[in-house]
Design an enzyme around this catalytic site. Structure first.
Site, PDB file in Angstrom:
ATOM      1  N   ILE A   1      94.457  38.845  13.290  1.00 55.78           N
ATOM      2  CA  ILE A   1      95.471  37.599  13.421  1.00 55.78           C
ATOM      3  C   ILE A   1      96.723  38.082  12.684  1.00 55.78           C
ATOM      4  O   ILE A   1      96.624  38.423  11.487  1.00 55.78           O
ATOM      5  CB  ILE A   1      95.200  36.231  13.107  1.00 55.78           C
ATOM      6  CG1 ILE A   1      96.073  35.224  13.614  1.00 55.78           C
ATOM      7  CG2 ILE A   1      94.568  36.149  11.526  1.00 55.78           C
ATOM      8  CD1 ILE A   1      95.582  33.846  13.363  1.00 55.78           C
TER       9      ILE A   1
ATOM     10  N   GLY B   1     106.014  32.175   8.272  1.00 53.39           N
ATOM     11  CA  GLY B   1     106.385  30.905   7.788  1.00 53.39           C
ATOM     12  C   GLY B   1     106.941  30.064   8.716  1.00 53.39           C
ATOM     13  O   GLY B   1     107.523  28.982   8.101  1.00 53.39           O
ATOM     14  N   GLU B   2     107.154  30.398  10.054  1.00 48.12           N
ATOM     15  CA  GLU B   2     107.409  29.342  10.969  1.00 48.12           C
ATOM     16  C   GLU B   2     106.373  28.470  11.754  1.00 48.12           C
ATOM     17  O   GLU B   2     106.623  27.858  12.552  1.00 48.12           O
ATOM     18  CB  GLU B   2     108.226  30.036  12.101  1.00 48.12           C
ATOM     19  CG  GLU B   2     109.481  31.032  11.390  1.00 48.12           C
ATOM     20  CD  GLU B   2     110.280  31.565  12.506  1.00 48.12           C
ATOM     21  OE1 GLU B   2     109.741  31.844  13.618  1.00 48.12           O
ATOM     22  OE2 GLU B   2     111.264  32.561  12.159  1.00 48.12           O
TER      23      GLU B   2
ATOM     24  N   HIS C   1     103.674  29.761  13.180  1.00 43.08           N
ATOM     25  CA  HIS C   1     102.885  30.633  14.421  1.00 43.08           C
ATOM     26  C   HIS C   1     101.494  30.735  14.136  1.00 43.08           C
ATOM     27  O   HIS C   1     100.656  30.814  14.930  1.00 43.08           O
ATOM     28  CB  HIS C   1     103.654  31.752  14.584  1.00 43.08           C
ATOM     29  CG  HIS C   1     105.093  31.510  15.081  1.00 43.08           C
ATOM     30  ND1 HIS C   1     105.600  30.543  15.973  1.00 43.08           N
ATOM     31  CD2 HIS C   1     106.284  31.957  14.842  1.00 43.08           C
ATOM     32  CE1 HIS C   1     106.850  30.316  16.097  1.00 43.08           C
ATOM     33  NE2 HIS C   1     107.409  31.466  15.224  1.00 43.08           N
TER      34      HIS C   1
ATOM     35  N   LEU D   1      99.569  29.388  12.384  1.00 42.22           N
ATOM     36  CA  LEU D   1      98.765  27.775  12.381  1.00 42.22           C
ATOM     37  C   LEU D   1      98.408  27.414  13.935  1.00 42.22           C
ATOM     38  O   LEU D   1      97.525  27.059  14.429  1.00 42.22           O
ATOM     39  CB  LEU D   1      99.532  26.772  11.702  1.00 42.22           C
ATOM     40  CG  LEU D   1      99.232  25.249  11.805  1.00 42.22           C
ATOM     41  CD1 LEU D   1      98.009  25.233  10.821  1.00 42.22           C
ATOM     42  CD2 LEU D   1     100.216  24.449  11.474  1.00 42.22           C
TER      43      LEU D   1
ATOM     44  N   GLU E   1      86.377  37.204  11.240  1.00 42.53           N
ATOM     45  CA  GLU E   1      85.827  38.468  10.468  1.00 42.53           C
ATOM     46  C   GLU E   1      86.510  38.529   9.305  1.00 42.53           C
ATOM     47  O   GLU E   1      87.753  39.003   9.456  1.00 42.53           O
ATOM     48  CB  GLU E   1      85.823  39.558  11.543  1.00 42.53           C
ATOM     49  CG  GLU E   1      85.474  40.666  10.949  1.00 42.53           C
ATOM     50  CD  GLU E   1      85.554  41.870  12.148  1.00 42.53           C
ATOM     51  OE1 GLU E   1      85.485  42.966  11.812  1.00 42.53           O
ATOM     52  OE2 GLU E   1      85.831  41.596  13.217  1.00 42.53           O
TER      53      GLU E   1
END
Length: 466
Positions: A240, A248-249, A251, A253, A274
């Site tokens: 990811i 920090g925007e 995304h 999350l 993983e």
């Protein structure tokens, strides 16, 4: 890839001038981290400019041998630009001169190709990709499915998450993203896209220019669906990454929330990650704790555990208390929320901490004692004995204070013969090391708890009211 040697020496240009002869020292080399920079270019004007977005790789040295150094160059500079449109790369290498100072001259081309592969092209072709492949991301997104989830970005409706199978154009896109994964994710390796079950979630932003829809890639996640006996599927998050300009925007999350939404809607067995980084685990735990706060089946068991911590006195160590949720609750959480057992046990401790009064010294001491017992049990064995395990301090060049080894005594023979006598100083060192591990674990718990508190005040207020 452009190699440029800066101005030649005046003495070399004029053969009548004599050079001074001397003995030079062994070439100390230069670390890759010191002479190499990577940039993300959004348009042709930013290609070749150091004013565009700079990427901060976790460590460039490990690509250049055991010592991470480059030898044989004077005033070496390596600048690499990666296109934010097609993810091709272009490298500009400049230096004053090369000379073998005793350790040879590092061949830069194969090293750069090991990182960037076929993505690395000459400057003219690199510039051409901005116009030639301006619809590259749109072609991939067109074949995907938009993922709706609870954490959808309402503040920017142009941002969406698209799910695609890792085949065809999507597989080709992933191959171009591999260099960014290698540079920005520590310990990462490319996945085998030939294996069945791979998918990507793409965070894209849709823009309209000259009546043409274009998509900008902000981040992505690579997930794998694999079989679980007898008739279910598990979902593993393999990689990811949010691109540096958009970190920090929120995304990352959103990607995790979208994955949870997929797991629940498709009745996946559970979700695993993983080898997650510390920060990814922090974000994941924050999300899962917020989900669990509004999960009604957890509340009676959580309330009972909190009451036990308030009423029990563990300071004298005459009794013990295990902060373990009921087995049926663990299964219910997996079944309904798709949170795997290991992750739930971690979140369970965080939820208990959130439910305690931080000013209640007795409760907090009891909580820490339970963490201590758990860690001690994981390292040395159960609470009633060590099962033959022993912990000894080991020399280390990394951190001598927290370096230790665990070993088992031999099977068979008299039990007394298996006992390794520990000196008082050994027991003291062991206790110090365990306390350091507990302190680190407590810091992680407090960090996640603080994040959950700031993001879920309403949910915590509801929990306190009940």
């Amino acid at each position: 890839m452009a190699l440029k040697q800066k101005g030649t020496d005046a003495a070399a240009a004029d053969p009548k001038k004599r050079r001074r002869v001397g003995f030079s020292g062994i070439d100390a080399g230069v670390e890759a981290n010191e002479c190499m920079k990577v940039f993300l270019a959004r348009n042709p004007d930013e290609a070749g400019s150091t004013d565009c977005t700079s990427i901060q790789p976790f460590d460039l040295n490990h690509f250049f041998g055991e010592d991470g150094k480059i030898y044989g160059y004077k005033n070496l500079k390596i600048n690499v630009w990666i296109s934010a449109i097609s993810f091709h790369g272009y490298a500009d290498i400049s230096f004053e001169e090369t000379s073998d100072g005793g350790k040879g001259i590092t061949d830069l081309k194969p090293v750069l190709q090991s990182i960037f592969g076929e993505n690395l092209v000459e400057k003219e072709e690199f510039l051409h990709t901005f116009s030639k492949e301006c619809e590259y991301i749109r072609d991939v997104v067109t074949n995907g499915n938009d993922i709706k989830h609870d954490g959808a970005n309402e503040s920017d409706p142009a941002v969406e998450i698209v799910r695609v199978e890792l085949l065809g154009a999507a597989a080709f896109l992933y191959s171009r993203l591999v260099p960014l994964v290698l540079l920005l994710v520590e310990g990462s390796t490319p996945i085998d896209i030939g294996e069945h079950g791979w998918e990507m979630l793409l965070v894209v932003k849709k823009t309209t220019q000259e009546s043409v829809s274009k998509f900008q890639l902000l981040g992505f996640a690579v997930i794998h669906n694999f079989y679980r006996f007898p008739e279910s599927t598990r979902l593993r998050i393999s990689q990811i990454l949010v691109l540096p300009p958009h970190q920090g925007e929120g995304h990352g999350l959103s990607l995790l929330e979208a994955i949870n939404s997929i797991a629940q809607s498709e009745n996946i067995y559970d979700v695993t990650i993983e080898d997650p980084s510390d920060y990814l685990q922090y974000v994941r735990s924050s999300i899962d704790c917020l989900r669990l706060l509004t999960f009604d089946p957890i509340k009676p068991a959580l309330s009972a555990m909190v009451s036990s911590l308030k009423e029990t006195n563990l300071s004298k160590r005459t009794c013990s208390l295990r902060m373990v949720p009921p087995a049926d609750l663990t299964e219910t959480v997996r079944l309904k929320l798709k949170i795997n057992k290991k992750q739930f046990l971690w979140c369970w401790e965080i939820l208990i901490f959130l439910s305690l009064d931080s000013e209640d010294r007795k409760s907090m001491d009891n909580f820490r004692a339970c963490i201590y017992d758990r860690i001690k049990g994981e390292i040395l064995g159960g609470a009633t004995g060590t099962n033959g395990k022993r912990l000894v301090q080991m020399p280390s060049s990394v951190n001598e204070e927290v370096s230790f080894a665990v070993y088992w005594t031999q099977d068979g023979g008299d039990e007394d013969d298996q006992t390794v006598e520990q000196q008082p100083e050994d027991l003291k060192t062991q206790g110090q090391q365990l306390n350091e591990l507990v302190d680190n674990q407590m810091e992680e718990i407090v960090g996640v708890a603080n994040n959950v508190t700031s993001r879920g005040k309403d949910k915590l207020a509801e929990l306190a009211a009940r």
